[in-house]
Write an enzyme that holds these catalytic residues in place. Sequence first.
Site, PDB file in Angstrom:
ATOM      1  N   ASN A  57      -3.499   5.342 -39.905  1.00  0.00           N
ATOM      2  CA  ASN A  57      -4.163   4.369 -39.036  1.00  0.00           C
ATOM      3  C   ASN A  57      -4.853   5.087 -37.887  1.00  0.00           C
ATOM      4  OD1 ASN A  57      -2.234   4.635 -36.749  1.00  0.00           O
ATOM      5  ND2 ASN A  57      -0.805   3.925 -38.309  1.00  0.00           N
TER       6      ASN A  57
ATOM      7  N   ASP B 239       3.496   0.298 -41.852  1.00  0.00           N
ATOM      8  CA  ASP B 239       4.484  -0.681 -42.304  1.00  0.00           C
ATOM      9  C   ASP B 239       4.832  -0.491 -43.776  1.00  0.00           C
ATOM     10  OD1 ASP B 239       4.865  -1.975 -39.900  1.00  0.00           O
ATOM     11  OD2 ASP B 239       3.132  -3.278 -40.179  1.00  0.00           O
TER      12      ASP B 239
ATOM     13  N   LYS C   4      -2.913  15.398 -58.023  1.00  0.00           N
ATOM     14  CA  LYS C   4      -4.091  14.675 -57.523  1.00  0.00           C
ATOM     15  C   LYS C   4      -4.536  13.622 -58.551  1.00  0.00           C
ATOM     16  CE  LYS C   4      -8.775  15.397 -56.010  1.00  0.00           C
ATOM     17  NZ  LYS C   4      -9.937  16.249 -56.175  1.00  0.00           N
TER      18      LYS C   4
ATOM     19  N   ASP D 202      11.907  -0.459 -40.580  1.00  0.00           N
ATOM     20  CA  ASP D 202      11.458  -0.570 -39.195  1.00  0.00           C
ATOM     21  C   ASP D 202      12.369   0.321 -38.336  1.00  0.00           C
ATOM     22  OD1 ASP D 202      11.200  -1.500 -36.438  1.00  0.00           O
ATOM     23  OD2 ASP D 202       9.952  -3.070 -37.306  1.00  0.00           O
ATOM     24  N   ILE D 203      11.780   1.389 -37.810  1.00  0.00           N
ATOM     25  CA  ILE D 203      12.572   2.387 -37.065  1.00  0.00           C
ATOM     26  C   ILE D 203      13.175   1.762 -35.804  1.00  0.00           C
ATOM     27  CG2 ILE D 203      12.488   4.625 -35.898  1.00  0.00           C
ATOM     28  CD1 ILE D 203      10.007   5.239 -37.706  1.00  0.00           C
TER      29      ILE D 203
ATOM     30  N   PHE E 172       6.639  -1.485 -28.674  1.00  0.00           N
ATOM     31  CA  PHE E 172       5.233  -1.779 -28.399  1.00  0.00           C
ATOM     32  C   PHE E 172       4.779  -2.852 -29.375  1.00  0.00           C
ATOM     33  CE2 PHE E 172       2.875   0.904 -25.410  1.00  0.00           C
ATOM     34  CZ  PHE E 172       3.914   1.659 -24.926  1.00  0.00           C
TER      35      PHE E 172
ATOM     36  N   LYS F 197       8.650 -10.432 -31.207  1.00  0.00           N
ATOM     37  CA  LYS F 197       9.193  -9.107 -31.581  1.00  0.00           C
ATOM     38  C   LYS F 197      10.354  -8.712 -30.662  1.00  0.00           C
ATOM     39  CE  LYS F 197       5.019  -7.521 -33.790  1.00  0.00           C
ATOM     40  NZ  LYS F 197       3.749  -6.808 -33.679  1.00  0.00           N
TER      41      LYS F 197
ATOM     42  N   LYS G   1      13.586  -8.106 -32.900  1.00  0.00           N
ATOM     43  CA  LYS G   1      14.086  -6.726 -32.987  1.00  0.00           C
ATOM     44  C   LYS G   1      15.187  -6.450 -31.955  1.00  0.00           C
ATOM     45  CE  LYS G   1       9.671  -4.977 -34.791  1.00  0.00           C
ATOM     46  NZ  LYS G   1       8.834  -3.804 -35.031  1.00  0.00           N
TER      47      LYS G   1
HETATM   48  N1  CTP Z   1       7.814   0.074 -35.496  1.00  0.00           N
HETATM   49  C1  CTP Z   1       8.758   0.959 -35.982  1.00  0.00           C
HETATM   50  N2  CTP Z   1       8.883   1.165 -37.313  1.00  0.00           N
HETATM   51  C2  CTP Z   1       8.119   0.512 -38.197  1.00  0.00           C
HETATM   52  C3  CTP Z   1       7.141  -0.416 -37.728  1.00  0.00           C
HETATM   53  C4  CTP Z   1       7.026  -0.599 -36.365  1.00  0.00           C
HETATM   54  O1  CTP Z   1       9.470   1.570 -35.189  1.00  0.00           O
HETATM   55  N3  CTP Z   1       8.283   0.738 -39.487  1.00  0.00           N
HETATM   56  C5  CTP Z   1       7.729  -0.162 -34.061  1.00  0.00           C
HETATM   57  C6  CTP Z   1       6.453   0.304 -33.412  1.00  0.00           C
HETATM   58  O2  CTP Z   1       6.570   1.646 -32.968  1.00  0.00           O
HETATM   59  C7  CTP Z   1       6.304  -0.677 -32.265  1.00  0.00           C
HETATM   60  C8  CTP Z   1       6.914  -1.939 -32.783  1.00  0.00           C
HETATM   61  O3  CTP Z   1       7.740  -1.551 -33.859  1.00  0.00           O
HETATM   62  O4  CTP Z   1       7.083  -0.284 -31.156  1.00  0.00           O
HETATM   63  C9  CTP Z   1       5.928  -2.965 -33.242  1.00  0.00           C
HETATM   64  O5  CTP Z   1       5.117  -2.506 -34.235  1.00  0.00           O
HETATM   65  P1  CTP Z   1       3.935  -3.405 -34.838  1.00  0.00           P
HETATM   66  O6  CTP Z   1       3.325  -2.698 -35.976  1.00  0.00           O
HETATM   67  O7  CTP Z   1       3.044  -3.851 -33.756  1.00  0.00           O
HETATM   68  O8  CTP Z   1       4.683  -4.662 -35.341  1.00  0.00           O
HETATM   69  P2  CTP Z   1       5.491  -4.926 -36.626  1.00  0.00           P
HETATM   70  O9  CTP Z   1       6.878  -5.193 -36.211  1.00  0.00           O
HETATM   71  O10 CTP Z   1       5.307  -3.848 -37.623  1.00  0.00           O
HETATM   72  O11 CTP Z   1       4.860  -6.273 -37.149  1.00  0.00           O
HETATM   73  P3  CTP Z   1       3.355  -6.609 -37.581  1.00  0.00           P
HETATM   74  O12 CTP Z   1       2.769  -5.353 -38.153  1.00  0.00           O
HETATM   75  O13 CTP Z   1       3.548  -7.696 -38.535  1.00  0.00           O
HETATM   76  O14 CTP Z   1       2.632  -7.053 -36.336  1.00  0.00           O
END
Ligand code: CTP
Length: 401
Positions: free
Chosen positions: A210, A279, A289, A306-307, A323, A337, A341
């Site tokens: 990304n 995600d 390849k 989700d970490i 964030f 969130k 979370k």
């Molecule tokens: N995050 C994480 N691990 C993941 C996905 C997200 O630790 N696999 C953490 C990001 O670092 C951030 C927060 O979760 O602090 C929110 O991430 P975001 O992508 O905005 O939201 P999601 O919970 O993934 O939901 P969505 O993509 O549906 O908005």
Amino acid sequence: MQALGNKKVLLGITGGIAAYKSAELVRLLTKAGAEVRVVMTASAQKFVQPLTYQALSGHRVYLDLFDAEAESAMDHIELARWCDLLLVAPASADFLGKMNAGYADNLLLTLCLASKQSVAVAPAMNQQMFANPATQENIKQLAAKNVLLWGPAEGEQACGDVGPGRMLEAQQLCDKALQHLSPGRLAGVKLLLTAGPTREAIDPVRYISNRSSGKMGYAIATAAFEQGASVTLVSGPVALTAPGGVNLIAVESAQQMHDAVLQRAADSDVFVACAAVSDYRVDQAAAQKIKKSSDKLSLRLVLNTDILAAVSALEQRPFCVGFAAETQDVEGYALDKLKQKNLDMIAANQVGAGNSGFETDFNQLEVFWRDGRHAIAHASKTEVAKQLIDLIAERYTCARS
Ligand code: CTP
């Protein structure tokens, strides 16, 4: 106010090629607001002229125990009492040995013996001399006498050898002085942070990622370090240099980031999840390849763990800051969130429009916690990070009391 404003550093320079680096150290300490006075041994003067340090510190350099002019300005006992920190950089093997034995046959050794303030040494010598049991014993005994040991670093040496013995860089020594002299609002706090994007392999040469630049996360790491935190930065691939003094763990995939974070989370006080973690990952990344063979190619994606949620679910969990990067209804999604979370704080920003968020040097945040909120106005990421760290320090202190 400057970070080292009103702090007094007495910099001792002994004989070694690294003495030239101490000229930069004087400049950095002075720039940080410290008043620096320099003391040189006779052998140090064989490497660099006292005039260099005099020009950089703006004060005469102290050279001799029996220097009548210097004595009248400030005698050696007064000088030892004057400073907040006595830093010997470079500290030669010979000097460390004499210091450990309590010798006082030159001005700098006398000052070390007479100082009630913190004394730090930055060893600099050939790797064989450093490895010698005599030096090792001296260093061990000095540490037992509460002398702070800053370095040495490993690497190529002036003599061509490679190994431990190089003096730390001037910036690293300045950072250590800063951390020692102005502990800051997060002194003693272990802060773990994720930053940057992750890369999810499709095959050995392609990946899904990304647009995160990592700038916000790196700015937070710097701000936390400046407030005295011990910072571990788990970073995805970015084109940035880790801030000095921060422990950098470089990772690529979300899985690697997860493992690096989970290994350290329970032992951390604060966790800030700033990374734009992918995600999803490709279900089975191809070992070779992928060749173009048809009009359409489907990739099957599976959800990554989700970490942040995993850390906040730990039994022994740090203070968790997330964030939320949103393109719409920032407040609604952020509050969602925060709850889902189980976070202590969430910093939300609008992405995809205007001059803030991904790939820019600016940001603005709306920060929420269970019973409060605070807006951080549009500013450079450095400034936004400073304000966010202040807020985290405040909320973290409240949560612990
Ligand atoms: N995050 C994480 N691990 C993941 C996905 C997200 O630790 N696999 C953490 C990001 O670092 C951030 C927060 O979760 O602090 C929110 O991430 P975001 O992508 O905005 O939201 P999601 O919970 O993934 O939901 P969505 O993509 O549906 O908005």
